[in-house]
Write a protein that holds these residues in place. Structure first.
Motif, PDB file in Angstrom:
ATOM      1  N   CYS A 123       0.814  -1.097  -0.083  1.00 51.51           N
ATOM      2  CA  CYS A 123      -0.163  -0.204  -0.113  1.00 51.51           C
ATOM      3  C   CYS A 123       0.688   1.116  -0.466  1.00 51.51           C
ATOM      4  O   CYS A 123       2.298   1.294   0.427  1.00 51.51           O
ATOM      5  CB  CYS A 123      -0.600  -0.203   1.006  1.00 51.51           C
ATOM      6  SG  CYS A 123      -2.621  -1.401   1.230  1.00 51.51           S
ATOM      7  N   GLU A 125       3.464   3.655  -0.957  1.00 52.46           N
ATOM      8  CA  GLU A 125       4.967   4.499  -2.167  1.00 52.46           C
ATOM      9  C   GLU A 125       5.717   2.638  -1.619  1.00 52.46           C
ATOM     10  O   GLU A 125       6.538   3.351  -1.286  1.00 52.46           O
ATOM     11  CB  GLU A 125       5.412   5.276  -0.963  1.00 52.46           C
ATOM     12  CG  GLU A 125       4.655   6.604  -0.583  1.00 52.46           C
ATOM     13  CD  GLU A 125       4.167   6.921  -2.181  1.00 52.46           C
ATOM     14  OE1 GLU A 125       5.720   7.263  -3.308  1.00 52.46           O
ATOM     15  OE2 GLU A 125       2.628   7.211  -2.460  1.00 52.46           O
ATOM     16  N   LEU A 127       5.082  -0.077  -3.881  1.00 52.30           N
ATOM     17  CA  LEU A 127       5.616  -0.450  -5.083  1.00 52.30           C
ATOM     18  C   LEU A 127       7.073  -0.657  -5.550  1.00 52.30           C
ATOM     19  O   LEU A 127       7.284  -2.003  -5.837  1.00 52.30           O
ATOM     20  CB  LEU A 127       4.727   0.591  -6.056  1.00 52.30           C
ATOM     21  CG  LEU A 127       5.168  -0.029  -7.921  1.00 52.30           C
ATOM     22  CD1 LEU A 127       4.654  -1.124  -7.926  1.00 52.30           C
ATOM     23  CD2 LEU A 127       5.431   1.099  -9.549  1.00 52.30           C
ATOM     24  N   ALA A 151      -3.146  -5.408  -2.922  1.00 47.68           N
ATOM     25  CA  ALA A 151      -2.606  -4.161  -3.389  1.00 47.68           C
ATOM     26  C   ALA A 151      -3.357  -3.138  -3.517  1.00 47.68           C
ATOM     27  O   ALA A 151      -4.366  -3.825  -4.091  1.00 47.68           O
ATOM     28  CB  ALA A 151      -1.207  -4.305  -4.608  1.00 47.68           C
ATOM     29  N   GLN A 154      -5.176   1.040  -7.184  1.00 49.85           N
ATOM     30  CA  GLN A 154      -4.441   2.377  -8.211  1.00 49.85           C
ATOM     31  C   GLN A 154      -3.153   2.306  -8.146  1.00 49.85           C
ATOM     32  O   GLN A 154      -1.461   2.548  -8.939  1.00 49.85           O
ATOM     33  CB  GLN A 154      -4.145   4.121  -7.397  1.00 49.85           C
ATOM     34  CG  GLN A 154      -3.317   3.866  -5.980  1.00 49.85           C
ATOM     35  CD  GLN A 154      -4.445   3.186  -4.747  1.00 49.85           C
ATOM     36  OE1 GLN A 154      -5.258   3.466  -4.759  1.00 49.85           O
ATOM     37  NE2 GLN A 154      -3.710   4.208  -3.394  1.00 49.85           N
ATOM     38  N   LEU A 155      -2.062   0.464  -8.040  1.00 51.13           N
ATOM     39  CA  LEU A 155      -0.913   0.141  -8.411  1.00 51.13           C
ATOM     40  C   LEU A 155      -0.979  -0.887  -8.959  1.00 51.13           C
ATOM     41  O   LEU A 155      -0.261  -1.373  -9.086  1.00 51.13           O
ATOM     42  CB  LEU A 155      -0.525  -0.141  -6.336  1.00 51.13           C
ATOM     43  CG  LEU A 155      -0.002   0.976  -5.794  1.00 51.13           C
ATOM     44  CD1 LEU A 155       0.508  -0.081  -4.125  1.00 51.13           C
ATOM     45  CD2 LEU A 155       1.024   1.760  -5.986  1.00 51.13           C
ATOM     46  N   SER A 158       0.558  -0.608 -12.313  1.00 50.17           N
ATOM     47  CA  SER A 158       2.178  -0.131 -12.220  1.00 50.17           C
ATOM     48  C   SER A 158       2.353  -2.014 -11.982  1.00 50.17           C
ATOM     49  O   SER A 158       2.756  -2.231 -12.840  1.00 50.17           O
ATOM     50  CB  SER A 158       2.703   0.393 -11.730  1.00 50.17           C
ATOM     51  OG  SER A 158       2.351   1.408 -11.262  1.00 50.17           O
TER      52      SER A 158
END
Length: 440
Positions: A123, A125, A127, A151, A154-155, A158
């Motif tokens: 979750c 930052e 990534l 996750a 929004q991740l 990515s």
């Protein structure tokens, strides 16, 4: 003399017929074993939940005989037996060698490959940290991996983009899942300790088809193959359901034994950043507790524990795990500190003897040490693996620059022990990448 010769010929004929019968029975058993419905599902098939998705990377060995259609068409799947021997099979089925080919065909069928299941919850930052952790797992592991990545929505894009770009490796599968908690208490679980951290408590209930699982925090780096920690599952006795390392080796600097206001496991508690689980046993077990005389299952014990201790816990889900295993100590397998090596093991001087002897197996950069200058030795290892590609030459060549960077950290207590940061790493690279390709 003729009589003896006839007896010899008769014995040879009987022996040959017996051999034919034995091979026909072998073919039957092999065919039934391959086609029966009692086998276990392939370990690489992950469970699905709403919002999850299957990654594009495929594990080694998934291309089976289907890649060669028609190769064995003339040997049809007709059971060979005493009542259906090869010489009485229909004309469109092969003749004398069918039982040989049935056995050979079985040997070519791809058997379910044991995959090592690795879960992580990311979750905010996290990534880059998570991707670096997954990369370290791939670099050294031998058996194929199944990643379960939980996750925030929004991740997902990515993660998918990066993991799909690694599909050429053919050594892993992945599944992406949303962060989900029981609907009636979702907000309470999400704000416990760090956002999403308590997701790990619900993995046995979400991944219902997964038998065993290695959960790790995002700030973990594997310096030894995942295969080796996975093999610790075989060391569990009949009552053990999970494995973790102690929170501290030295009680004088321990947190739980000095400050905890709740029960905890052992002398110094356990750290849940690396947690190996037999989830089948976890789902079946009834746990002793201090809330009711009745034993409770995993899905029933979590919320009552939170309600009882929420004003007394500091480290969230880890504290709840400590409470559970305090009341059920027979259920925990404790592995040495080198499998979960943290700044606590060197910040005031070395207190992990196993790491001094054999090196660090799993590096845990908690307290954010990968991203600040407080523990430059941890940061040096993280940046070396973050910047490493999957090319064999690049992996082999990371050791010398890393050692030079670590030598710059000797002004810190952890830096003075810099050799333990590369001791096992050197062995892992040599074992995995310095052998001839045919031996890997």
């Amino acid at each position: 003399m003729r009589r003896y010769l006839r007896i010899v010929v008769l014995c040879l004929a009987c022996g040959f017929c017996s051999l034919l019968y034995a091979f026909s029975q072998l073919a039957v058993s092999l065919e039934e074993g391959a086609g029966g419905s009692g086998g276990k599902p392939q370990a690489g098939v992950a469970s699905w939940i709403a919002g999850g998705g299957r990654g594009a990377a495929r594990g080694a060995g998934e291309a089976g005989t289907s890649a060669h259609p028609g190769r064995w068409d003339r040997c049809k799947d007709i059971s060979l037996s005493y009542w259906n021997p090869y010489w009485m099979l229909p004309s469109d089925v092969c003749g004398m060698n069918c039982f040989w080919e049935a056995a050979f065909r079985y040997s070519l069928k791809i058997q379910p490959i044991e995959r090592m299941h690795l879960a992580v919850v990311a979750c905010g930052e996290r990534l880059e940290e998570t991707i670096t952790m997954l990369k370290s797992a791939i670099i050294f592991s031998v058996k194929p991996l199944q990643f379960h990545v939980f996750a925030e929505d929004q991740l997902h894009g990515s993660f998918k983009g990066i993991l799909d770009s690694w599909s050429f490796l053919h050594t892993f599968n992945y599944s992406l899942y949303p962060i989900t908690f029981p609907s009636e208490n979702a907000a309470e679980w999400k704000k416990l300790f760090k956002p999403c951290a308590s997701q790990r408590l619900f993995l046995p209930l979400i991944l219902k088809e997964v038998d065993s699982l290695l959960y790790v925090d995002t700030d973990i780096l594997f310096l030894r193959p995942v295969d080796d920690i996975w093999s610790l599952l075989k060391k569990f006795n009949s009552t053990q359901i999970a494995a973790m390392a102690p929170e501290h080796e030295e009680p004088r600097i321990g947190w739980y034994n000095r400050f905890a206001r709740h029960p905890y496991y052992g002398k110094t508690g356990v750290n849940s950043g690396v947690m190996l689980m037999n989830m089948t046993r976890m789902r079946r077990k009834y746990f002793k507790n201090d809330m009711t005389p009745a034993r409770l299952r995993w899905g029933d014990i979590l919320m009552p524990l939170l309600k009882k201790y929420k004003l007394n816990i500091t480290w969230g889900d880890q504290d709840l795990l400590n409470i559970i295993f305090f009341h059920n100590p027979e259920s925990l397998f404790v592995f040495p500190c080198q499998w979960n090596y943290r700044p606590d093991h060197c910040i005031y001087g070395s207190n992990c003897l196993e790491a001094e002897e054999e090196g660090i197996f799993v590096l845990h950069g908690n307290r954010g040490v990968y991203h600040d200058d407080k523990q430059p030795a941890f940061r040096a290892v993280y940046e070396a693996l973050r910047n490493c590609s999957f090319e064999d030459g690049h992996i082999r060549s990371l050791l010398k620059p890393l050692e030079l960077e670590l030598q710059k950290t000797v002004h810190t207590y952890c830096g003075k022990l810099y050799k333990i940061f590369i001791k096992q790493l050197t062995k892992s690279i040599q074992a995995r990448y310095d052998r001839p390709p045919k031996e890997r």
